[in-house]
Design an enzyme around this catalytic site. Structure first.
Site, PDB file in Angstrom:
ATOM      1  N   GLN A  18       7.893  -2.842   3.182  1.00 48.37           N
ATOM      2  CA  GLN A  18       8.065  -1.847   2.122  1.00 48.37           C
ATOM      3  C   GLN A  18       8.249  -0.422   2.638  1.00 48.37           C
ATOM      4  O   GLN A  18       8.759   0.428   1.928  1.00 48.37           O
ATOM      5  CB  GLN A  18       6.882  -1.920   1.160  1.00 48.37           C
ATOM      6  CG  GLN A  18       6.855  -3.227   0.389  1.00 48.37           C
ATOM      7  CD  GLN A  18       5.635  -3.348  -0.509  1.00 48.37           C
ATOM      8  OE1 GLN A  18       4.563  -3.729  -0.049  1.00 48.37           O
ATOM      9  NE2 GLN A  18       5.783  -3.021  -1.766  1.00 48.37           N
ATOM     10  N   ASN A 164      -1.582 -11.511   2.834  1.00 43.94           N
ATOM     11  CA  ASN A 164      -1.600 -10.756   1.592  1.00 43.94           C
ATOM     12  C   ASN A 164      -1.131 -11.642   0.447  1.00 43.94           C
ATOM     13  O   ASN A 164      -0.023 -12.171   0.470  1.00 43.94           O
ATOM     14  CB  ASN A 164      -0.668  -9.537   1.682  1.00 43.94           C
ATOM     15  CG  ASN A 164      -0.713  -8.717   0.406  1.00 43.94           C
ATOM     16  OD1 ASN A 164      -1.752  -8.132   0.088  1.00 43.94           O
ATOM     17  ND2 ASN A 164       0.378  -8.712  -0.352  1.00 43.94           N
ATOM     18  N   GLU A 165      -2.006 -11.813  -0.547  1.00 46.08           N
ATOM     19  CA  GLU A 165      -1.650 -12.469  -1.803  1.00 46.08           C
ATOM     20  C   GLU A 165      -0.919 -13.801  -1.657  1.00 46.08           C
ATOM     21  O   GLU A 165       0.247 -13.924  -2.058  1.00 46.08           O
ATOM     22  CB  GLU A 165      -0.844 -11.503  -2.676  1.00 46.08           C
ATOM     23  CG  GLU A 165      -1.573 -10.193  -2.916  1.00 46.08           C
ATOM     24  CD  GLU A 165      -0.898  -9.287  -3.946  1.00 46.08           C
ATOM     25  OE1 GLU A 165       0.237  -9.566  -4.343  1.00 46.08           O
ATOM     26  OE2 GLU A 165      -1.536  -8.311  -4.364  1.00 46.08           O
ATOM     27  N   TYR A 296      -4.773  -5.267 -10.351  1.00 49.45           N
ATOM     28  CA  TYR A 296      -3.900  -4.326 -11.061  1.00 49.45           C
ATOM     29  C   TYR A 296      -4.031  -4.337 -12.580  1.00 49.45           C
ATOM     30  O   TYR A 296      -3.775  -3.332 -13.220  1.00 49.45           O
ATOM     31  CB  TYR A 296      -2.432  -4.597 -10.697  1.00 49.45           C
ATOM     32  CG  TYR A 296      -2.089  -4.128  -9.294  1.00 49.45           C
ATOM     33  CD1 TYR A 296      -1.771  -2.801  -9.048  1.00 49.45           C
ATOM     34  CD2 TYR A 296      -2.128  -4.999  -8.217  1.00 49.45           C
ATOM     35  CE1 TYR A 296      -1.480  -2.348  -7.768  1.00 49.45           C
ATOM     36  CE2 TYR A 296      -1.837  -4.560  -6.930  1.00 49.45           C
ATOM     37  CZ  TYR A 296      -1.518  -3.231  -6.717  1.00 49.45           C
ATOM     38  OH  TYR A 296      -1.248  -2.783  -5.454  1.00 49.45           O
ATOM     39  N   GLU A 367      -6.303  -3.342  -2.667  1.00 49.78           N
ATOM     40  CA  GLU A 367      -5.215  -2.659  -3.395  1.00 49.78           C
ATOM     41  C   GLU A 367      -5.629  -2.422  -4.837  1.00 49.78           C
ATOM     42  O   GLU A 367      -6.199  -3.314  -5.477  1.00 49.78           O
ATOM     43  CB  GLU A 367      -3.929  -3.514  -3.464  1.00 49.78           C
ATOM     44  CG  GLU A 367      -3.139  -3.571  -2.209  1.00 49.78           C
ATOM     45  CD  GLU A 367      -1.865  -4.408  -2.361  1.00 49.78           C
ATOM     46  OE1 GLU A 367      -1.281  -4.468  -3.468  1.00 49.78           O
ATOM     47  OE2 GLU A 367      -1.457  -5.012  -1.360  1.00 49.78           O
ATOM     48  N   TRP A 413      -3.204   1.556  -3.618  1.00 55.32           N
ATOM     49  CA  TRP A 413      -1.805   1.203  -3.374  1.00 55.32           C
ATOM     50  C   TRP A 413      -0.977   2.248  -4.091  1.00 55.32           C
ATOM     51  O   TRP A 413      -1.035   2.288  -5.308  1.00 55.32           O
ATOM     52  CB  TRP A 413      -1.449  -0.195  -3.913  1.00 55.32           C
ATOM     53  CG  TRP A 413      -0.019  -0.498  -3.573  1.00 55.32           C
ATOM     54  CD1 TRP A 413       1.087  -0.195  -4.315  1.00 55.32           C
ATOM     55  CD2 TRP A 413       0.446  -1.080  -2.354  1.00 55.32           C
ATOM     56  NE1 TRP A 413       2.205  -0.564  -3.634  1.00 55.32           N
ATOM     57  CE2 TRP A 413       1.852  -1.100  -2.434  1.00 55.32           C
ATOM     58  CE3 TRP A 413      -0.178  -1.569  -1.187  1.00 55.32           C
ATOM     59  CZ2 TRP A 413       2.641  -1.618  -1.394  1.00 55.32           C
ATOM     60  CZ3 TRP A 413       0.622  -2.070  -0.176  1.00 55.32           C
ATOM     61  CH2 TRP A 413       2.025  -2.096  -0.295  1.00 55.32           C
ATOM     62  N   GLU A 420       9.648  -1.593  -3.745  1.00 52.55           N
ATOM     63  CA  GLU A 420       8.787  -2.439  -4.568  1.00 52.55           C
ATOM     64  C   GLU A 420       9.476  -3.796  -4.847  1.00 52.55           C
ATOM     65  O   GLU A 420       9.817  -4.121  -5.982  1.00 52.55           O
ATOM     66  CB  GLU A 420       8.404  -1.683  -5.848  1.00 52.55           C
ATOM     67  CG  GLU A 420       7.551  -2.434  -6.842  1.00 52.55           C
ATOM     68  CD  GLU A 420       6.250  -3.031  -6.289  1.00 52.55           C
ATOM     69  OE1 GLU A 420       5.640  -2.453  -5.373  1.00 52.55           O
ATOM     70  OE2 GLU A 420       5.876  -4.119  -6.779  1.00 52.55           O
ATOM     71  N   TRP A 421       9.703  -4.541  -3.781  1.00 54.71           N
ATOM     72  CA  TRP A 421      10.179  -5.928  -3.867  1.00 54.71           C
ATOM     73  C   TRP A 421      11.360  -6.088  -4.833  1.00 54.71           C
ATOM     74  O   TRP A 421      12.308  -5.322  -4.741  1.00 54.71           O
ATOM     75  CB  TRP A 421       8.999  -6.854  -4.204  1.00 54.71           C
ATOM     76  CG  TRP A 421       7.824  -6.608  -3.290  1.00 54.71           C
ATOM     77  CD1 TRP A 421       6.607  -6.081  -3.617  1.00 54.71           C
ATOM     78  CD2 TRP A 421       7.757  -6.838  -1.856  1.00 54.71           C
ATOM     79  NE1 TRP A 421       5.798  -5.984  -2.499  1.00 54.71           N
ATOM     80  CE2 TRP A 421       6.468  -6.445  -1.420  1.00 54.71           C
ATOM     81  CE3 TRP A 421       8.653  -7.353  -0.896  1.00 54.71           C
ATOM     82  CZ2 TRP A 421       6.064  -6.531  -0.069  1.00 54.71           C
ATOM     83  CZ3 TRP A 421       8.245  -7.450   0.434  1.00 54.71           C
ATOM     84  CH2 TRP A 421       6.979  -7.055   0.824  1.00 54.71           C
ATOM     85  N   PHE A 429       4.590   4.019  -6.782  1.00 51.28           N
ATOM     86  CA  PHE A 429       3.144   3.773  -6.741  1.00 51.28           C
ATOM     87  C   PHE A 429       2.412   4.780  -5.860  1.00 51.28           C
ATOM     88  O   PHE A 429       1.190   4.762  -5.783  1.00 51.28           O
ATOM     89  CB  PHE A 429       2.863   2.394  -6.125  1.00 51.28           C
ATOM     90  CG  PHE A 429       2.894   1.229  -7.075  1.00 51.28           C
ATOM     91  CD1 PHE A 429       1.753   0.849  -7.751  1.00 51.28           C
ATOM     92  CD2 PHE A 429       4.058   0.493  -7.262  1.00 51.28           C
ATOM     93  CE1 PHE A 429       1.760  -0.255  -8.601  1.00 51.28           C
ATOM     94  CE2 PHE A 429       4.077  -0.611  -8.109  1.00 51.28           C
ATOM     95  CZ  PHE A 429       2.919  -0.981  -8.777  1.00 51.28           C
TER      96      PHE A 429
HETATM   97  C1  GAL Z   1       0.963  -6.194  -4.648  1.00 49.37           C
HETATM   98  C2  GAL Z   1       1.580  -6.228  -3.274  1.00 49.37           C
HETATM   99  C3  GAL Z   1       2.088  -4.910  -2.791  1.00 49.37           C
HETATM  100  C4  GAL Z   1       2.665  -4.026  -3.871  1.00 49.37           C
HETATM  101  C5  GAL Z   1       1.806  -4.034  -5.119  1.00 49.37           C
HETATM  102  C6  GAL Z   1       2.385  -3.295  -6.295  1.00 49.37           C
HETATM  103  O1  GAL Z   1       1.121  -7.431  -5.263  1.00 49.37           O
HETATM  104  O2  GAL Z   1       0.663  -6.703  -2.324  1.00 49.37           O
HETATM  105  O3  GAL Z   1       2.976  -5.153  -1.752  1.00 49.37           O
HETATM  106  O4  GAL Z   1       3.977  -4.264  -4.085  1.00 49.37           O
HETATM  107  O5  GAL Z   1       1.547  -5.337  -5.533  1.00 49.37           O
HETATM  108  O6  GAL Z   1       3.256  -4.086  -7.010  1.00 49.37           O
END
Ligand code: GAL
Length: 459
Positions: A18, A164-165, A296, A367, A413, A420-421, A429
Site C-alpha cells: 500500500q 494480516n487478516e 473497523y 488497526e 490505520w 486502498e486495495w 485513511f
Molecule cells: C484492513 C487492511 C488494511 C487497510 C484497512 C482499511 O483490512 O489490513 O490493509 O486497507 O483494512 O481498509
C-alpha cells in the site's frame, strides 16, 4: 478525562504494497497484487501501486513523520517478494538491506518496529507455479521465508505478526473474488484459511524452537473482526450474532487459542471445512503470545429469513452466506466513506467478547481508523470527522481497559493515505495527507490531535 496505562503502546500501521512503490526495483519479484492491479477491470480507476507513496525511496522522510507524531511503535509489513523474488529459493540481499536500514532508523528514533510478515502481497510465482494458499506446501514456503526474516531482523524486531487478516485473504480472495487471486468458490476459502493457519503454525514453531530463547520476541496474527449486534432480543438472532462472530473471528482465533474450529462452523460446513492433523494442532494451538485485532465497524445480525437469496446476502455485506446470518445497518448510523458504520460501543463489546472467549489475552489493536473525504485548504486538512471517530473509539477503549480487559496498545490505520486495495486511491485513511502527484505529505488536523493524546496519555 481517563488516563491510559503508563506502558500503553501508541502506534500507527501501514503495509508494504500500500505504501512502498518501487515495484520493479531493488531486485524485488512481482507479487500477486502487482499482477492483479495490472489486470484491467480489477481496481477502481485502474489504479496501481507501482509508486504508491514511494516509501521505498522516501522512508527516511517517513520516519521523521513518525517521530513528529510521537508514536512509540510503527507497524509495517515486509514484501515477501522483496526478500525472495519468487517466494522460495533465492534470497535478495538488497531487500534484506532495505528493511534492515528501515529497522535501524526506527530504533535510532526510539520507535519499536512491529513487523507483519505477510500483508496480502504473495510472491506471484508462488501463485502461478504452486497454487498459492490452496497448496498445503505453502506452509513450508512461508515458514522458510519467516525464518529468513527472524534471522535477518530478529535481533532488533521483538514483535512479529505473521499474517494480516487471514479472513480477508480467504473470503475476499477465494469467495467474493474482489481481492487476489480473484477466485469465486464455495470450498476454496476454507482450504486457503486452513493453509493460512498451518503456515502461521509452522512459522511460529520455527520462532519458538530456534529464535525465541535468544531473541525474546513475541508472535501473533492480526485478525480482523467487526462487532455483530443481535437485531432483536429473539434467541435465534442472539445466536446468529454469535455465529457470525465465530465465522469471522472464531474461524482463526479459535484454532490459535483453543486448538479447533468453532462448533458452528463444523456443523454448518461439514466436509467443506478441512481437518487439522495432530501436528497442525501442536503447531497452531497456543502459538500466539498476544492477540492482534484489526477493528473497523459494527453490523446488526439476525438469523437468516428463509426468503433471503444469495443476491440479497451479497448486497448487504453477508459475503458468502455460509453462516446463515443476515447483516444490516441502522440508516441513522454515521458512516465512513468506505460505508462502514461508526459505532464505538461495538468496539467495546467486541473487546469484552474476546477477553471472555480467549481467557483474557493481552490484546493489541493493530488497526483502527476512518476513511474520510479529506481535502487540502490553505495547506490544511481539517478532518474533524476522523478526530471525532478516534476520540470516541479511544474513549470506549479506555472504559474497556478500566473494566479489566488487557488492551496493551493501539495502532491507527494509517500513518498516511495509501493504496486502498480494490478502491485504489479513492479512500483516505491517513493521519498524513498524501498528494499522489507530488508525493507531498501534509499533516492532517488528526495527526496533531493524535500527537497530543499520545503526549498526555489520556483521552
Ligand atoms: C484492513 C487492511 C488494511 C487497510 C484497512 C482499511 O483490512 O489490513 O490493509 O486497507 O483494512 O481498509
Amino acid at each position: 478525562m481517563a488516563k491510559f496505562p503508563k506502558d500503553f503502546i501508541w502506534g500507527v500501521s501501514t503495509s508494504a504494497y500500500q505504501i512502498e512503490g518501487g515495484w520493479l526495483e531493488g531486485g524485488k519479484g512481482l507479487s500477486t497484487w502487482d499482477v492483479f492491479t495490472h489486470t484491467p477491470g480489477k481496481i477502481l480507476n485502474e489504479d496501481k501501486a507501482d509508486v504508491a507513496c514511494d516509501h521505498y525511496h522516501l522512508y527516511e522522510e517517513d520516519i521523521i513523520l513518525l517521530k513528529n507524531l510521537g508514536v512509540k511503535a510503527y507497524r509495517f509489513s515486509i514484501a515477501w517478494a522483496r526478500i525472495m523474488p519468487t517466494g522460495y529459493g533465492e534470497i535478495n540481499k538488497e531487500g534484506i538491506e532495505f528493511y534492515s536500514k528501515l529497522i535501524d532508523l526506527l530504533i535510532e528514533n526510539n520507535i519499536e518496529p512491529w513487523v507483519t510478515l505477510h500483508h496480502w502481497d504473495l510472491p506471484s510465482a508462488l501463485e502461478l507455479e504452486k497454487d498459492g494458499w490452496l497448496n498445503p506446501a505453502i506452509a513450508d514456503y512461508f515458514a522458510e521465508y519467516a525464518k529468513i526474516c527472524f534471522e535477518a531482523f530478529g535481533d532488533r524486531v521483538k514483535n512479529w505478526i505473521t499474517l494480516n487478516e487471514p479472513w480477508v485473504i480467504s473470503v475476499l480472495g477465494y469467495s467474493v473474488g474482489i481481492f487476489t487471486p480473484g477466485r469465486v468458490s464455495t470450498t476454496e476459502p476454507y482450504i486457503a484459511g486452513h493453509n493460512l493457519l498451518r503456515a502461521h503454525g509452522k512459522a511460529a514453531k520455527v520462532y519458538r524452537e530456534q529464535f525465541k530463547a535468544i531473541q525474546k520476541g513475541r508472535i501473533c496474527v492480526a485478525n480482523n473482526c467487526d462487532w455483530r449486534e443481535p437485531k432483536t432480543e429473539l434467541a435465534e438472532d442472539k445466536a446468529a450474532a454469535e455465529r457470525s462472530l465465530e465465522f469471522l473471528l472464531g474461524w482463526f482465533a479459535d484454532p490459535l487459542f483453543k486448538g479447533h474450529y468453532p462448533e458452528s462452523m463444523v456443523e454448518k460446513l461439514g466436509d467443506r471445512l478441512p481437518k487439522f492433523t495432530e501436528e497442525d494442532i501442536a503447531n497452531i494451538k497456543g502459538s500466539c503470545d498476544i492477540f492482534g485485532l484489526n477493528h473497523y465497524s459494527t453490523m446488526y445480525a439476525q438469523n437468516i429469513p428463509e426468503t433471503t437469496t444469495n443476491a440479497d446476502l451479497h448486497a448487504i455485506g453477508g459475503l458468502h452466506g455460509d453462516d446463515e446470518v443476515l447483516l444490516t445497518a441502522d440508516e441513522n448510523w454515521k458512516k465512513t466513506t468506505m460505508d462502514w458504520n461508526v459505532i464505538p460501543w461495538g468496539f467495546g463489546k467486541l473487546l469484552k467478547w474476546i477477553d471472555n472467549r480467549y481467557d483474557h489475552p493481552e490484546i493489541y489493536v493493530t488497526e483502527n481508523g476512518m476513511s474520510c473525504n479529506d481535502i487540502v485548504v490553505n495547506e490544511k486538512v481539517n478532518d474533524t470527522d476522523r478526530i471525532d471517530f478516534l476520540h470516541s473509539y479511544l474513549a470506549e477503549l479506555s472504559r474497556v481497559i478500566e473494566s479489566g480487559v488487557k488492551v496493551k496498545g493501539y495502532f491507527v490505520w494509517s500513518l498516511m493515505d495509501n493504496f486502498e486495495w480494490a478502491s485504489g486511491y479513492s479512500k483516505r485513511f491517513g493521519l498524513y495527507y498524501v498528494d499522489f502527484n507530488t508525493l507531498e505529505r501534509i499533516p492532517k488536523e488528526s495527526a496533531k490531535w493524535y500527537k497530543e493524546i499520545i503526549l498526555k496519555n489520556e483521552i
